[in-house]
Design a protein around this motif. Structure first.
Motif, PDB file in Angstrom:
ATOM      1  N   SER A 152     -68.129 -76.345  -0.073  1.00  0.00           N
ATOM      2  CA  SER A 152     -67.139 -75.829  -1.017  1.00  0.00           C
ATOM      3  C   SER A 152     -67.544 -76.160  -2.442  1.00  0.00           C
ATOM      4  CB  SER A 152     -65.763 -76.416  -0.720  1.00  0.00           C
ATOM      5  OG  SER A 152     -65.317 -76.034   0.560  1.00  0.00           O
ATOM      6  N   SER A 153     -67.999 -77.384  -2.640  1.00  0.00           N
ATOM      7  CA  SER A 153     -68.424 -77.812  -3.968  1.00  0.00           C
ATOM      8  C   SER A 153     -69.623 -76.996  -4.452  1.00  0.00           C
ATOM      9  CB  SER A 153     -68.771 -79.300  -3.944  1.00  0.00           C
ATOM     10  OG  SER A 153     -69.238 -79.725  -5.207  1.00  0.00           O
ATOM     11  N   ASP A 154     -70.561 -76.744  -3.549  1.00  0.00           N
ATOM     12  CA  ASP A 154     -71.749 -75.952  -3.908  1.00  0.00           C
ATOM     13  C   ASP A 154     -71.363 -74.536  -4.297  1.00  0.00           C
ATOM     14  OD1 ASP A 154     -73.339 -78.115  -3.408  1.00  0.00           O
ATOM     15  OD2 ASP A 154     -73.979 -77.439  -1.404  1.00  0.00           O
ATOM     16  N   LEU A 155     -70.418 -73.958  -3.562  1.00  0.00           N
ATOM     17  CA  LEU A 155     -69.990 -72.586  -3.846  1.00  0.00           C
ATOM     18  C   LEU A 155     -69.322 -72.503  -5.216  1.00  0.00           C
ATOM     19  CD1 LEU A 155     -68.524 -71.624  -0.348  1.00  0.00           C
ATOM     20  CD2 LEU A 155     -70.614 -70.716  -1.386  1.00  0.00           C
ATOM     21  N   ILE A 156     -68.497 -73.504  -5.515  1.00  0.00           N
ATOM     22  CA  ILE A 156     -67.809 -73.521  -6.804  1.00  0.00           C
ATOM     23  C   ILE A 156     -68.807 -73.691  -7.939  1.00  0.00           C
ATOM     24  CG2 ILE A 156     -66.244 -74.887  -8.254  1.00  0.00           C
ATOM     25  CD1 ILE A 156     -64.575 -75.383  -5.708  1.00  0.00           C
ATOM     26  N   GLN A 157     -69.748 -74.601  -7.755  1.00  0.00           N
ATOM     27  CA  GLN A 157     -70.760 -74.833  -8.796  1.00  0.00           C
ATOM     28  C   GLN A 157     -71.604 -73.589  -9.034  1.00  0.00           C
ATOM     29  OE1 GLN A 157     -73.051 -78.359  -7.986  1.00  0.00           O
ATOM     30  NE2 GLN A 157     -71.248 -79.685  -7.877  1.00  0.00           N
ATOM     31  N   SER A 158     -71.944 -72.897  -7.952  1.00  0.00           N
ATOM     32  CA  SER A 158     -72.737 -71.668  -8.072  1.00  0.00           C
ATOM     33  C   SER A 158     -71.978 -70.609  -8.872  1.00  0.00           C
ATOM     34  CB  SER A 158     -73.070 -71.121  -6.685  1.00  0.00           C
ATOM     35  OG  SER A 158     -73.742 -69.885  -6.784  1.00  0.00           O
ATOM     36  N   ALA A 159     -70.698 -70.449  -8.536  1.00  0.00           N
ATOM     37  CA  ALA A 159     -69.887 -69.455  -9.240  1.00  0.00           C
ATOM     38  C   ALA A 159     -69.738 -69.811 -10.714  1.00  0.00           C
ATOM     39  CB  ALA A 159     -68.518 -69.344  -8.583  1.00  0.00           C
ATOM     40  N   GLN A 160     -69.502 -71.096 -11.004  1.00  0.00           N
ATOM     41  CA  GLN A 160     -69.333 -71.524 -12.388  1.00  0.00           C
ATOM     42  C   GLN A 160     -70.623 -71.346 -13.180  1.00  0.00           C
ATOM     43  OE1 GLN A 160     -67.859 -75.523 -11.840  1.00  0.00           O
ATOM     44  NE2 GLN A 160     -65.705 -74.861 -11.898  1.00  0.00           N
ATOM     45  N   ARG A 161     -71.749 -71.627 -12.523  1.00  0.00           N
ATOM     46  CA  ARG A 161     -73.043 -71.436 -13.185  1.00  0.00           C
ATOM     47  C   ARG A 161     -73.256 -69.960 -13.528  1.00  0.00           C
ATOM     48  NH1 ARG A 161     -77.628 -69.467 -11.245  1.00  0.00           N
ATOM     49  NH2 ARG A 161     -79.609 -69.951 -12.293  1.00  0.00           N
ATOM     50  N   THR A 162     -72.906 -69.091 -12.606  1.00  0.00           N
ATOM     51  CA  THR A 162     -73.047 -67.652 -12.839  1.00  0.00           C
ATOM     52  C   THR A 162     -72.223 -67.217 -14.034  1.00  0.00           C
ATOM     53  OG1 THR A 162     -73.448 -67.209 -10.499  1.00  0.00           O
ATOM     54  CG2 THR A 162     -72.674 -65.356 -11.839  1.00  0.00           C
ATOM     55  N   ILE A 163     -70.978 -67.666 -14.084  1.00  0.00           N
ATOM     56  CA  ILE A 163     -70.092 -67.273 -15.176  1.00  0.00           C
ATOM     57  C   ILE A 163     -70.598 -67.811 -16.509  1.00  0.00           C
ATOM     58  CG2 ILE A 163     -67.766 -67.571 -16.125  1.00  0.00           C
ATOM     59  CD1 ILE A 163     -66.764 -67.502 -13.183  1.00  0.00           C
ATOM     60  N   ARG A 164     -71.086 -69.058 -16.513  1.00  0.00           N
ATOM     61  CA  ARG A 164     -71.612 -69.626 -17.761  1.00  0.00           C
ATOM     62  C   ARG A 164     -72.810 -68.829 -18.268  1.00  0.00           C
ATOM     63  NH1 ARG A 164     -70.217 -74.732 -15.501  1.00  0.00           N
ATOM     64  NH2 ARG A 164     -72.268 -74.890 -14.518  1.00  0.00           N
ATOM     65  N   LEU A 165     -73.723 -68.477 -17.361  1.00  0.00           N
ATOM     66  CA  LEU A 165     -74.914 -67.724 -17.769  1.00  0.00           C
ATOM     67  C   LEU A 165     -74.537 -66.343 -18.290  1.00  0.00           C
ATOM     68  CD1 LEU A 165     -77.431 -68.685 -14.931  1.00  0.00           C
ATOM     69  CD2 LEU A 165     -77.611 -69.252 -17.364  1.00  0.00           C
ATOM     70  N   GLU A 166     -73.536 -65.719 -17.654  1.00  0.00           N
ATOM     71  CA  GLU A 166     -73.147 -64.396 -18.119  1.00  0.00           C
ATOM     72  C   GLU A 166     -72.393 -64.473 -19.441  1.00  0.00           C
ATOM     73  OE1 GLU A 166     -71.959 -61.448 -15.455  1.00  0.00           O
ATOM     74  OE2 GLU A 166     -73.376 -62.045 -13.887  1.00  0.00           O
ATOM     75  N   LEU A 167     -71.626 -65.552 -19.634  1.00  0.00           N
ATOM     76  CA  LEU A 167     -70.982 -65.762 -20.929  1.00  0.00           C
ATOM     77  C   LEU A 167     -72.027 -65.922 -22.032  1.00  0.00           C
ATOM     78  CD1 LEU A 167     -68.048 -68.210 -20.070  1.00  0.00           C
ATOM     79  CD2 LEU A 167     -67.829 -65.918 -21.052  1.00  0.00           C
ATOM     80  N   GLU A 168     -73.092 -66.668 -21.738  1.00  0.00           N
ATOM     81  CA  GLU A 168     -74.178 -66.843 -22.712  1.00  0.00           C
ATOM     82  C   GLU A 168     -74.831 -65.514 -23.033  1.00  0.00           C
ATOM     83  OE1 GLU A 168     -76.897 -69.720 -21.160  1.00  0.00           O
ATOM     84  OE2 GLU A 168     -75.413 -71.340 -21.106  1.00  0.00           O
ATOM     85  N   ALA A 169     -74.994 -64.683 -22.010  1.00  0.00           N
ATOM     86  CA  ALA A 169     -75.613 -63.373 -22.217  1.00  0.00           C
ATOM     87  C   ALA A 169     -74.755 -62.507 -23.134  1.00  0.00           C
ATOM     88  CB  ALA A 169     -75.815 -62.675 -20.872  1.00  0.00           C
ATOM     89  N   VAL A 170     -73.453 -62.543 -22.923  1.00  0.00           N
ATOM     90  CA  VAL A 170     -72.547 -61.747 -23.750  1.00  0.00           C
ATOM     91  C   VAL A 170     -72.509 -62.293 -25.173  1.00  0.00           C
ATOM     92  CG1 VAL A 170     -70.137 -61.099 -24.094  1.00  0.00           C
ATOM     93  CG2 VAL A 170     -71.142 -60.977 -21.806  1.00  0.00           C
ATOM     94  N   GLU A 171     -72.473 -63.616 -25.310  1.00  0.00           N
ATOM     95  CA  GLU A 171     -72.478 -64.211 -26.650  1.00  0.00           C
ATOM     96  C   GLU A 171     -73.741 -63.840 -27.412  1.00  0.00           C
ATOM     97  OE1 GLU A 171     -71.819 -68.419 -26.681  1.00  0.00           O
ATOM     98  OE2 GLU A 171     -69.685 -68.133 -27.067  1.00  0.00           O
ATOM     99  N   GLY A 172     -74.852 -63.740 -26.687  1.00  0.00           N
ATOM    100  CA  GLY A 172     -76.109 -63.393 -27.321  1.00  0.00           C
ATOM    101  C   GLY A 172     -76.116 -61.999 -27.926  1.00  0.00           C
ATOM    102  N   LEU A 173     -75.212 -61.134 -27.477  1.00  0.00           N
ATOM    103  CA  LEU A 173     -75.153 -59.773 -28.008  1.00  0.00           C
ATOM    104  C   LEU A 173     -74.688 -59.742 -29.462  1.00  0.00           C
ATOM    105  CD1 LEU A 173     -73.523 -57.776 -25.057  1.00  0.00           C
ATOM    106  CD2 LEU A 173     -75.934 -57.839 -25.714  1.00  0.00           C
ATOM    107  N   LEU A 174     -73.923 -60.744 -29.869  1.00  0.00           N
ATOM    108  CA  LEU A 174     -73.388 -60.748 -31.231  1.00  0.00           C
ATOM    109  C   LEU A 174     -74.500 -60.622 -32.264  1.00  0.00           C
ATOM    110  CD1 LEU A 174     -70.662 -63.527 -30.853  1.00  0.00           C
ATOM    111  CD2 LEU A 174     -70.289 -61.070 -31.116  1.00  0.00           C
ATOM    112  N   ALA A 175     -75.644 -61.232 -31.995  1.00  0.00           N
ATOM    113  CA  ALA A 175     -76.766 -61.177 -32.941  1.00  0.00           C
ATOM    114  C   ALA A 175     -77.392 -59.792 -33.006  1.00  0.00           C
ATOM    115  CB  ALA A 175     -77.832 -62.206 -32.541  1.00  0.00           C
ATOM    116  N   HIS A 176     -77.090 -58.944 -31.996  1.00  0.00           N
ATOM    117  CA  HIS A 176     -77.705 -57.613 -31.938  1.00  0.00           C
ATOM    118  C   HIS A 176     -76.755 -56.504 -32.393  1.00  0.00           C
ATOM    119  CE1 HIS A 176     -81.028 -59.551 -30.035  1.00  0.00           C
ATOM    120  NE2 HIS A 176     -80.376 -59.818 -28.910  1.00  0.00           N
ATOM    121  N   ILE A 177     -75.576 -56.882 -32.876  1.00  0.00           N
ATOM    122  CA  ILE A 177     -74.688 -55.884 -33.479  1.00  0.00           C
ATOM    123  C   ILE A 177     -75.081 -55.804 -34.942  1.00  0.00           C
ATOM    124  CG2 ILE A 177     -72.295 -55.216 -33.926  1.00  0.00           C
ATOM    125  CD1 ILE A 177     -73.077 -55.276 -30.971  1.00  0.00           C
ATOM    126  N   ASP A 178     -76.021 -54.909 -35.224  1.00  0.00           N
ATOM    127  CA  ASP A 178     -76.672 -54.872 -36.529  1.00  0.00           C
ATOM    128  C   ASP A 178     -76.794 -53.438 -37.033  1.00  0.00           C
ATOM    129  OD1 ASP A 178     -78.553 -53.863 -34.796  1.00  0.00           O
ATOM    130  OD2 ASP A 178     -79.842 -55.634 -34.856  1.00  0.00           O
TER     131      ASP A 178
END
Length: 324
Positions: A4-30
């Motif tokens: 259960s802990s592994d599944l939660i950590q995996s999901a949280q890691r996925t969300i964090r990485l995708e949040l970083e990807a979306v945040e990175g778009l701000l620099a490309h709104i040019d």
């Protein structure tokens, strides 16, 4: 517990990485993003979205979002475009091509023909140095450092970034066009918003022979018979010149019975609500609903400019119409 802990950590890691990807778009709104918007706004044609695989699924959604927010758009499968569907695209259109690598063969194959026809193209890629990015008039950079997939293979962060960039494009165009809630409703006539913003009282009211009405002086028992025949739980009471004198509803009947009035001898004039709240045929059904809610009533008479009843509606009519 460990699993259960592994599944939660995996999901949280996925969300964090995708949040970083979306945040990175701000620099490309040019400036390139501005040019892409201006290109679409100046176009006399449609936005034709193309993409393969997961990019194709994202492209389908972007096309749908553009179309529902004021920018005429549709999706064309690039492989099908090579086998006849290219004929769906005109010189006045703008192509929005999605490919994370920028080297998708099915799209690259179309580039010579796109250039020959002089069709403007916006690319949405993760590699600004790719074949597709360089061939486009404008490239929107959606580069991500890592996919959320632990193997860094399955399109995850990259497709999320592409989808968000598509939403950013659609919303920027929406605001630039002055697209309104009513415009949105015309694109969504079957949705709740469409019904609230498009449906008028005249579309749901009962009129003609369905309108319950009696003249002043009518015996209460006869007015009740009219209510029973028409089945709306109310009747309009008319002046001799046809104007609205009052309304009598099921609620008025309950209050009348509390007063121990003889329903066999009393006239409607003694128990009706004088005039009462009214609606107009051209009014939005949602406005009629607000009148009912504000005054805690369940029915309205619809009148014309001369205050003559031309229809009636109740909460049940609005409920069946999906306004509430």
């Amino acid at each position: 517990m460990s699993q259960s802990s592994d599944l939660i950590q995996s999901a949280q890691r996925t969300i964090r990485l995708e949040l970083e990807a979306v945040e990175g778009l701000l620099a490309h709104i040019d400036a390139d993003f501005v040019r892409a918007c201006e290109m679409i706004l100046a176009s006399k044609g449609r936005v034709v979205v193309v993409g393969m695989g997961k990019s194709g699924h994202v492209g389908n959604k972007i096309a749908a979002t553009l179309a529902s927010t004021g920018t005429t758009a549709f999706f064309v499968h690039p492989a099908e475009a090579s086998h006849g569907d290219m004929g769906m695209i005109t010189k006045e259109d703008v192509i929005l091509a999605l490919s994370n690598s920028g080297t998708t063969n099915e799209i690259v194959t179309l580039l010579p023909l796109i250039k020959r026809l002089g069709i403007q193209m916006i690319s949405l890629t993760g590699n600004p140095e790719s074949t597709l990015a360089k061939a486009a008039d404008v490239n929107l950079n959606v580069h991500v450092t890592h996919e959320a997939c632990p193997l860094n293979l399955a399109p995850t962060s990259s497709t999320t970034a592409a989808l968000v960039m598509g939403d950013a494009l659609a919303v920027a165009l929406l605001e630039a066009r002055g697209f309104t809630a009513e415009d949105f409703a015309f694109s969504h006539p079957g949705g709740a918003l469409g019904r609230r913003l498009l449906l008028k009282v005249e579309n749901v009211m009962h009129s003609g022979a369905e309108l319950p009405s009696v003249p002043r002086g009518t015996l209460l028992r006869d007015a009740l018979m009219e209510m029973t025949r028409k089945g709306l739980g109310m009747t309009a009471i008319l002046e001799t010149d046809g104007r609205l004198a009052g309304i009598f509803t099921d609620g008025d009947l309950r209050r009348t019975l509390d007063r121990t009035i003889d329903i066999h001898t009393a006239t409607i004039d003694a128990v009706m609500t004088p005039h009462g709240k009214t609606a107009r045929a051209e009014m939005l059904a949602a406005e009629a609903l607000k009148i009912m809610e504000d005054h805690r009533i369940g029915a309205l008479i619809v009148v014309d400019n001369d205050d003559r009843p031309i229809g009636a509606l109740n909460l049940g009519d609005l409920l069946r119409a999906g306004v509430m």
